[in-house]
Design a protein around this motif. Structure first.
Motif, short mmCIF file in Angstrom:
data_model
loop_
_atom_site.label_atom_id
_atom_site.label_comp_id
_atom_site.label_asym_id
_atom_site.label_seq_id
_atom_site.Cartn_x
_atom_site.Cartn_y
_atom_site.Cartn_z
N GLU A 2 0.85 -1.18 0.00
CA GLU A 2 0.00 0.00 0.00
C GLU A 2 0.89 1.23 0.00
OE1 GLU A 2 -3.97 0.49 2.43
OE2 GLU A 2 -2.25 0.85 3.75
N ARG A 3 0.39 2.33 -0.55
CA ARG A 3 1.15 3.57 -0.61
C ARG A 3 0.43 4.68 0.14
NH1 ARG A 3 3.34 3.58 -6.89
NH2 ARG A 3 4.98 2.04 -6.50
N SER A 4 1.22 5.58 0.70
CA SER A 4 0.69 6.76 1.38
C SER A 4 1.50 7.98 0.98
CB SER A 4 0.76 6.59 2.90
OG SER A 4 0.28 7.75 3.56
N VAL A 33 9.29 5.65 -2.40
CA VAL A 33 9.25 5.41 -3.85
C VAL A 33 9.19 6.71 -4.64
CG1 VAL A 33 8.26 3.10 -3.59
CG2 VAL A 33 6.73 5.06 -3.88
N VAL A 74 6.28 9.68 -1.18
CA VAL A 74 5.37 8.54 -1.20
C VAL A 74 6.12 7.38 -0.57
CG1 VAL A 74 4.01 6.95 -2.62
CG2 VAL A 74 4.25 9.35 -3.30
N GLU A 76 5.80 3.22 0.69
CA GLU A 76 5.11 1.98 0.33
C GLU A 76 5.45 0.93 1.37
OE1 GLU A 76 4.76 0.19 -3.94
OE2 GLU A 76 6.64 -0.53 -3.07
N ALA A 80 0.61 0.52 4.82
CA ALA A 80 1.38 1.76 4.94
C ALA A 80 0.56 2.92 5.50
CB ALA A 80 1.97 2.14 3.58
N SER A 124 -4.56 7.79 -3.02
CA SER A 124 -4.53 7.82 -4.49
C SER A 124 -4.70 9.24 -5.01
CB SER A 124 -5.62 6.93 -5.08
OG SER A 124 -5.37 5.59 -4.77
N ILE A 127 -1.51 11.44 -3.90
CA ILE A 127 -0.30 11.09 -4.65
C ILE A 127 -0.38 11.67 -6.05
CG2 ILE A 127 0.99 9.16 -5.67
CD1 ILE A 127 0.26 7.57 -3.06
N LEU A 136 7.18 7.89 -9.72
CA LEU A 136 7.14 6.84 -8.71
C LEU A 136 8.09 5.73 -9.14
CD1 LEU A 136 3.29 6.78 -8.19
CD2 LEU A 136 4.98 7.94 -6.77
N GLU A 138 9.54 2.14 -9.05
CA GLU A 138 9.18 0.76 -8.71
C GLU A 138 10.46 0.02 -8.33
OE1 GLU A 138 6.06 -0.23 -8.54
OE2 GLU A 138 5.25 1.61 -9.40
#
Length: 152
Positions: A2-4, A33, A74, A76, A80, A124, A127, A136, A138
């Motif tokens: 999950e991302r925040s 990230v 951000v 991950e 998160a 979402s 971000i 972002l 990966e």
């Protein structure tokens, strides 16, 4: 995963707390990230805080958040959003538990150092306000397998 979104607000930047705060998120096992130092414009502030823009206290918030540089990032990781929110502590630094970021470094409701997304939809949306998809990165750090069990 999950991302925040995390914003190290102008008070965190001006108080030279960025390194300490970034370290706390990394030590918890969250992966950065995306990251950049920006100035939030009044227009971006109104987009970010759209649900508050009509409230009487909003102008003070806008003056604060646009008053200096902000580190937008951000992170991950597993859960998160919940992890970040727990690390931040109560919104008001005077009410935040010791050991949380706000409990350790803040004594204000508004100047509370860090913003973290409050849910998946907000994450979402936020971000996307601050980062283009190509910004972002990966990547799964090699340490990840030592931070959590394979079935988590």
């Amino acid at each position: 995963m999950e991302r925040s979104l995390i914003l190290l607000k102008p008070d965190a930047v001006q108080r030279r707390l960025m390194g300490k705060l970034i370290s706390r998120f990394e030590e918890k096992g969250l992966n950065f990230v995306a990251m950049k130092l920006i100035r939030i414009t009044p227009e971006l502030s109104k987009q970010h805080y759209a649900e508050h823009a009509e409230k009487a206290w909003y102008p003070t918030l806008e003056t604060f958040i646009t008053g200096g540089p902000v580190l937008a990032a951000v992170v991950e990781g597993l859960d998160a959003i919940q992890v970040v929110r727990g690390m931040l502590g109560a919104t008001n630094g005077l009410q935040a538990a010791p050991g949380t970021i706000r409990g350790d470094f803040s004594s204000s409701r508004q100047m509370n150092l860090v913003h973290g997304s409050d849910g998946p939809d907000a994450a979402s949306r936020e971000i996307a306000l601050y980062f283009k998809p190509e910004e972002l990165v990966e990547d799964e750090p090699t340490i990840t397998k030592w931070m959590r069990a394979a079935d988590e």
